[in-house]
Design a protein around this motif. Structure first.
Motif, short mmCIF file in Angstrom:
data_model
loop_
_atom_site.label_atom_id
_atom_site.label_comp_id
_atom_site.label_asym_id
_atom_site.label_seq_id
_atom_site.Cartn_x
_atom_site.Cartn_y
_atom_site.Cartn_z
N GLY A 73 -60.87 56.32 96.52
CA GLY A 73 -59.70 55.84 95.78
C GLY A 73 -58.69 55.08 96.61
O GLY A 73 -57.60 54.77 96.13
N PHE A 74 -59.01 54.76 97.86
CA PHE A 74 -58.08 54.03 98.72
C PHE A 74 -58.15 52.52 98.51
O PHE A 74 -57.24 51.80 98.85
CB PHE A 74 -58.34 54.34 100.20
CG PHE A 74 -58.00 55.74 100.57
CD1 PHE A 74 -56.70 56.18 100.53
CD2 PHE A 74 -58.99 56.63 100.94
CE1 PHE A 74 -56.39 57.48 100.86
CE2 PHE A 74 -58.69 57.91 101.29
CZ PHE A 74 -57.37 58.35 101.25
N LYS A 75 -59.24 52.03 97.98
CA LYS A 75 -59.43 50.59 97.78
C LYS A 75 -59.73 50.34 96.31
O LYS A 75 -60.54 51.04 95.71
CB LYS A 75 -60.57 50.10 98.66
CG LYS A 75 -60.69 48.61 98.72
CD LYS A 75 -61.64 48.24 99.83
CE LYS A 75 -61.82 46.76 99.92
NZ LYS A 75 -60.74 46.08 100.54
N GLN A 76 -59.10 49.35 95.72
CA GLN A 76 -59.30 49.01 94.31
C GLN A 76 -60.07 47.70 94.21
O GLN A 76 -59.91 46.80 95.02
CB GLN A 76 -57.95 48.85 93.61
CG GLN A 76 -57.14 50.11 93.57
CD GLN A 76 -57.81 51.19 92.74
OE1 GLN A 76 -58.42 50.92 91.73
NE2 GLN A 76 -57.69 52.42 93.21
N THR A 77 -60.92 47.62 93.20
CA THR A 77 -61.61 46.38 92.91
C THR A 77 -61.31 46.01 91.47
O THR A 77 -61.03 46.87 90.64
CB THR A 77 -63.13 46.52 93.08
OG1 THR A 77 -63.58 47.57 92.25
CG2 THR A 77 -63.49 46.82 94.52
N SER A 78 -61.36 44.73 91.18
CA SER A 78 -61.08 44.30 89.82
C SER A 78 -62.38 43.87 89.15
O SER A 78 -63.33 43.44 89.80
CB SER A 78 -60.09 43.13 89.84
OG SER A 78 -60.60 42.09 90.63
N TYR A 79 -62.42 44.02 87.84
CA TYR A 79 -63.56 43.61 87.01
C TYR A 79 -64.82 44.43 87.27
O TYR A 79 -65.91 43.97 87.02
CB TYR A 79 -63.86 42.11 87.18
CG TYR A 79 -62.65 41.26 86.95
CD1 TYR A 79 -62.03 41.20 85.71
CD2 TYR A 79 -62.09 40.53 87.99
CE1 TYR A 79 -60.92 40.42 85.50
CE2 TYR A 79 -60.97 39.75 87.79
CZ TYR A 79 -60.39 39.70 86.55
OH TYR A 79 -59.29 38.94 86.34
N TYR A 80 -64.69 45.62 87.78
CA TYR A 80 -65.82 46.51 87.98
C TYR A 80 -65.55 47.81 87.24
O TYR A 80 -64.42 48.22 87.07
CB TYR A 80 -66.04 46.81 89.46
CG TYR A 80 -66.64 45.65 90.21
CD1 TYR A 80 -68.01 45.42 90.17
CD2 TYR A 80 -65.85 44.79 90.95
CE1 TYR A 80 -68.58 44.36 90.86
CE2 TYR A 80 -66.40 43.73 91.64
CZ TYR A 80 -67.76 43.53 91.59
OH TYR A 80 -68.31 42.48 92.25
N PRO A 81 -66.61 48.52 86.83
CA PRO A 81 -66.40 49.81 86.15
C PRO A 81 -65.89 50.86 87.13
O PRO A 81 -66.01 50.68 88.35
CB PRO A 81 -67.79 50.17 85.65
CG PRO A 81 -68.73 49.44 86.53
CD PRO A 81 -68.02 48.18 86.91
N PRO A 82 -65.33 51.95 86.63
CA PRO A 82 -64.87 53.00 87.54
C PRO A 82 -66.04 53.60 88.33
O PRO A 82 -67.20 53.47 87.95
CB PRO A 82 -64.28 54.05 86.59
CG PRO A 82 -64.21 53.44 85.26
CD PRO A 82 -65.04 52.22 85.25
#
Length: 90
Positions: A73-82
């Motif tokens: 949970g330290f890095k976020q990505t966009s347009y990807y599922p959880p």
């Protein structure tokens, strides 16, 4: 038209004095952890963590640390599922 040369090693990870950027970041985080409250125990821990994790990281495939940071949970990505998604529909 002028000729331009491309590096042959674009896919290689940049190294600075035998360590890549992620390894230097790990050493820096451990150093800041020790400087926040200097003690012999934290000094030992801040030395042991890089000495243990750097060889472990080098044995894993490329991108291992980034995937672990994403999973934690330290890095976020966009347009990807959880991370824990069981089902994904496009």
């Amino acid at each position: 038209m002028s000729k331009q040369r491309l590096s042959r090693y674009l896919h290689e990870v940049p190294f600075i004095i035998w360590l890549d950027i992620q390894e230097w970041a790990l050493i820096l985080v451990c150093y800041v952890f020790w400087i926040a409250d200097p003690s012999f125990v934290k000094f030992g821990v801040s030395l042991a963590i890089p000495l243990f994790l750097i060889p472990l990281k080098r044995r894993q495939p490329r991108g291992y640390l980034v995937h672990i940071m994403y999973w934690a949970g330290f890095k976020q990505t966009s347009y990807y599922p959880p991370v824990l998604a069981d089902k994904y529909e496009e």
